[in-house]
Design a protein around this motif. Structure first.
Motif, PDB file in Angstrom:
ATOM      1  N   ARG A  40       0.848  -1.195   0.000  1.00 40.50           N
ATOM      2  CA  ARG A  40       0.000   0.000   0.000  1.00 40.50           C
ATOM      3  C   ARG A  40       0.878   1.238   0.000  1.00 40.50           C
ATOM      4  NH1 ARG A  40      -4.083  -1.241  -2.127  1.00 40.50           N
ATOM      5  NH2 ARG A  40      -3.046  -3.151  -2.539  1.00 40.50           N
ATOM      6  N   GLU A  41       0.353   2.318  -0.501  1.00 38.97           N
ATOM      7  CA  GLU A  41       1.068   3.595  -0.522  1.00 38.97           C
ATOM      8  C   GLU A  41       1.251   4.108   0.899  1.00 38.97           C
ATOM      9  OE1 GLU A  41       2.302   5.001  -3.280  1.00 38.97           O
ATOM     10  OE2 GLU A  41       1.536   3.302  -4.413  1.00 38.97           O
ATOM     11  N   ILE A  42       2.282   4.910   1.120  1.00 43.89           N
ATOM     12  CA  ILE A  42       2.574   5.447   2.441  1.00 43.89           C
ATOM     13  C   ILE A  42       1.388   6.258   2.971  1.00 43.89           C
ATOM     14  CG2 ILE A  42       3.738   7.538   1.604  1.00 43.89           C
ATOM     15  CD1 ILE A  42       4.842   5.513   4.653  1.00 43.89           C
ATOM     16  N   GLU A  43       0.656   6.933   2.072  1.00 44.02           N
ATOM     17  CA  GLU A  43      -0.491   7.730   2.491  1.00 44.02           C
ATOM     18  C   GLU A  43      -1.598   6.857   3.071  1.00 44.02           C
ATOM     19  OE1 GLU A  43       0.646   7.900  -0.811  1.00 44.02           O
ATOM     20  OE2 GLU A  43       1.920   9.639  -0.439  1.00 44.02           O
ATOM     21  N   GLU A  44      -1.665   5.603   2.643  1.00 41.57           N
ATOM     22  CA  GLU A  44      -2.703   4.688   3.094  1.00 41.57           C
ATOM     23  C   GLU A  44      -2.303   3.906   4.343  1.00 41.57           C
ATOM     24  OE1 GLU A  44      -2.970   2.159  -0.370  1.00 41.57           O
ATOM     25  OE2 GLU A  44      -4.775   3.189  -1.030  1.00 41.57           O
ATOM     26  N   ALA A  45      -1.044   3.959   4.729  1.00 47.16           N
ATOM     27  CA  ALA A  45      -0.508   3.060   5.746  1.00 47.16           C
ATOM     28  C   ALA A  45      -1.275   3.105   7.066  1.00 47.16           C
ATOM     29  CB  ALA A  45       0.977   3.350   5.987  1.00 47.16           C
ATOM     30  N   ALA A  46      -1.493   4.279   7.633  1.00 44.38           N
ATOM     31  CA  ALA A  46      -2.186   4.371   8.920  1.00 44.38           C
ATOM     32  C   ALA A  46      -3.629   3.906   8.800  1.00 44.38           C
ATOM     33  CB  ALA A  46      -2.131   5.796   9.465  1.00 44.38           C
ATOM     34  N   TRP A  75       2.440 -11.796   9.641  1.00 46.91           N
ATOM     35  CA  TRP A  75       2.368 -10.899   8.481  1.00 46.91           C
ATOM     36  C   TRP A  75       3.324  -9.723   8.651  1.00 46.91           C
ATOM     37  CZ3 TRP A  75       0.834  -5.803   9.098  1.00 46.91           C
ATOM     38  CH2 TRP A  75       0.796  -5.056   7.927  1.00 46.91           C
ATOM     39  N   HIS A  76       3.354  -9.151   9.853  1.00 52.58           N
ATOM     40  CA  HIS A  76       4.189  -7.980  10.103  1.00 52.58           C
ATOM     41  C   HIS A  76       5.666  -8.317   9.913  1.00 52.58           C
ATOM     42  CE1 HIS A  76       6.081  -4.773  12.643  1.00 52.58           C
ATOM     43  NE2 HIS A  76       5.298  -4.066  11.835  1.00 52.58           N
ATOM     44  N   LYS A  77       6.088  -9.468  10.402  1.00 52.70           N
ATOM     45  CA  LYS A  77       7.487  -9.888  10.218  1.00 52.70           C
ATOM     46  C   LYS A  77       7.825 -10.014   8.739  1.00 52.70           C
ATOM     47  CE  LYS A  77       7.950 -12.174  14.651  1.00 52.70           C
ATOM     48  NZ  LYS A  77       7.950 -13.446  15.364  1.00 52.70           N
ATOM     49  N   CYS A  99       4.644   1.779   9.504  1.00 51.78           N
ATOM     50  CA  CYS A  99       3.775   2.827  10.020  1.00 51.78           C
ATOM     51  C   CYS A  99       3.715   2.746  11.548  1.00 51.78           C
ATOM     52  CB  CYS A  99       2.387   2.645   9.411  1.00 51.78           C
ATOM     53  SG  CYS A  99       1.097   3.603  10.178  1.00 51.78           S
ATOM     54  N   LYS A 100       3.807   3.888  12.214  1.00 59.66           N
ATOM     55  CA  LYS A 100       3.818   3.919  13.677  1.00 59.66           C
ATOM     56  C   LYS A 100       2.579   3.250  14.256  1.00 59.66           C
ATOM     57  CE  LYS A 100       4.141   7.059  17.656  1.00 59.66           C
ATOM     58  NZ  LYS A 100       4.014   5.977  18.555  1.00 59.66           N
ATOM     59  N   TYR A 101       1.426   3.492  13.691  1.00 59.55           N
ATOM     60  CA  TYR A 101       0.202   2.878  14.195  1.00 59.55           C
ATOM     61  C   TYR A 101       0.311   1.356  14.161  1.00 59.55           C
ATOM     62  CZ  TYR A 101      -4.680   1.844  15.015  1.00 59.55           C
ATOM     63  OH  TYR A 101      -5.844   1.351  15.551  1.00 59.55           O
ATOM     64  N   VAL A 102       0.804   0.813  13.055  1.00 56.27           N
ATOM     65  CA  VAL A 102       0.917  -0.642  12.898  1.00 56.27           C
ATOM     66  C   VAL A 102       1.979  -1.193  13.841  1.00 56.27           C
ATOM     67  CG1 VAL A 102       1.497  -2.503  11.287  1.00 56.27           C
ATOM     68  CG2 VAL A 102       0.046  -0.613  10.536  1.00 56.27           C
ATOM     69  N   VAL A 103       3.116  -0.516  13.930  1.00 52.71           N
ATOM     70  CA  VAL A 103       4.184  -0.966  14.824  1.00 52.71           C
ATOM     71  C   VAL A 103       3.673  -1.013  16.266  1.00 52.71           C
ATOM     72  CG1 VAL A 103       6.443  -0.333  15.795  1.00 52.71           C
ATOM     73  CG2 VAL A 103       6.063  -0.207  13.316  1.00 52.71           C
ATOM     74  N   ASP A 104       2.973   0.028  16.693  1.00 52.71           N
ATOM     75  CA  ASP A 104       2.423   0.057  18.057  1.00 52.71           C
ATOM     76  C   ASP A 104       1.372  -1.039  18.256  1.00 52.71           C
ATOM     77  OD1 ASP A 104       4.073   2.197  18.623  1.00 52.71           O
ATOM     78  OD2 ASP A 104       2.471   3.710  18.465  1.00 52.71           O
ATOM     79  N   PHE A 105       0.530  -1.254  17.268  1.00 51.68           N
ATOM     80  CA  PHE A 105      -0.505  -2.283  17.347  1.00 51.68           C
ATOM     81  C   PHE A 105       0.129  -3.669  17.465  1.00 51.68           C
ATOM     82  CE2 PHE A 105      -3.492  -5.015  14.690  1.00 51.68           C
ATOM     83  CZ  PHE A 105      -4.312  -5.346  15.750  1.00 51.68           C
ATOM     84  N   VAL A 106       1.127  -3.958  16.627  1.00 51.67           N
ATOM     85  CA  VAL A 106       1.790  -5.266  16.662  1.00 51.67           C
ATOM     86  C   VAL A 106       2.528  -5.438  17.989  1.00 51.67           C
ATOM     87  CG1 VAL A 106       3.597  -6.686  15.600  1.00 51.67           C
ATOM     88  CG2 VAL A 106       1.913  -5.519  14.158  1.00 51.67           C
ATOM     89  N   ARG A 107       3.168  -4.394  18.467  1.00 55.26           N
ATOM     90  CA  ARG A 107       3.846  -4.465  19.776  1.00 55.26           C
ATOM     91  C   ARG A 107       2.830  -4.800  20.868  1.00 55.26           C
ATOM     92  NH1 ARG A 107       6.433   0.538  20.159  1.00 55.26           N
ATOM     93  NH2 ARG A 107       7.966  -0.308  18.748  1.00 55.26           N
TER      94      ARG A 107
END
Length: 181
Positions: A114-120, A143-145, A157-165
């Protein structure tokens, strides 16, 4: 008088000539009554290599359309847009006749690239799909790995990184609780 060639009739575009624009247009029309028959994997045949690519394109187009809706929503309406987007994606998976496991795998694969604009927005959508018990912790973490190895914008994306953490922490705590019993 000028003679013009007869207009060609539109033929079905199910095949090899799918462009992103055609897929996006078709994805928006999935509420039409014939859509389930057009998209059913059973109708396309399990052996058809094009079936997986077609499903991937439809889910990718749906993800893009939903991400755009989420981005365009005001901050007050963002959660509603995320929930509606998750419902639309689940409806798409259901119309395709996919079981939960296959639908989850295709959805996560469609999230890559996905495009960076769509990441969050895509990250929020994945979170909503987790909350609706469509995606499981292990699937998202795995999937994240994989996505990180591909230097994917959504995975970084920070949102995804925080969610996976958060998922990893919750999984560790759950494992510890199971060990205490």
């Amino acid at each position: 008088p000028t003679v013009t060639a007869p207009r060609k009739t539109r033929r079905s575009r199910i095949g090899k000539d799918w462009s992103p624009e055609v897929v996006a247009g078709q994805a928006k029309q999935l509420t039409r009554p014939r859509a389930p028959q057009l998209l059913s994997l059973h109708a396309m045949g399990d052996e058809d290599d094009g079936a997986e690519a077609l499903v991937q394109m439809f889910l990718g187009a749906t993800l893009s359309a939903v991400a755009e809706e989420i981005q365009d929503a005001s901050s007050a309406m963002r959660e509603t847009a995320v929930s509606n987007g998750a419902d639309a994606l689940l409806d798409m998976v259901d119309k395709m006749g996919l079981d939960r496991e296959a639908g989850a795998a295709f959805t996560l694969q469609a999230a890559i690239g996905r495009e960076i604009e769509e990441a969050a927005s895509v990250g929020r959508l994945l979170h909503a799909l987790y909350e609706k018990d469509f995606l499981e912790e292990e699937e998202i973490i795995s999937w994240h790995k994989e996505a990180k190895t591909q230097d994917d914008a959504v995975a970084k994306c920070k949102y995804v990184v925080d969610f996976v953490r958060w998922l990893e922490t919750a999984e560790e705590e759950s494992s510890e609780d199971d060990g205490d019993s």
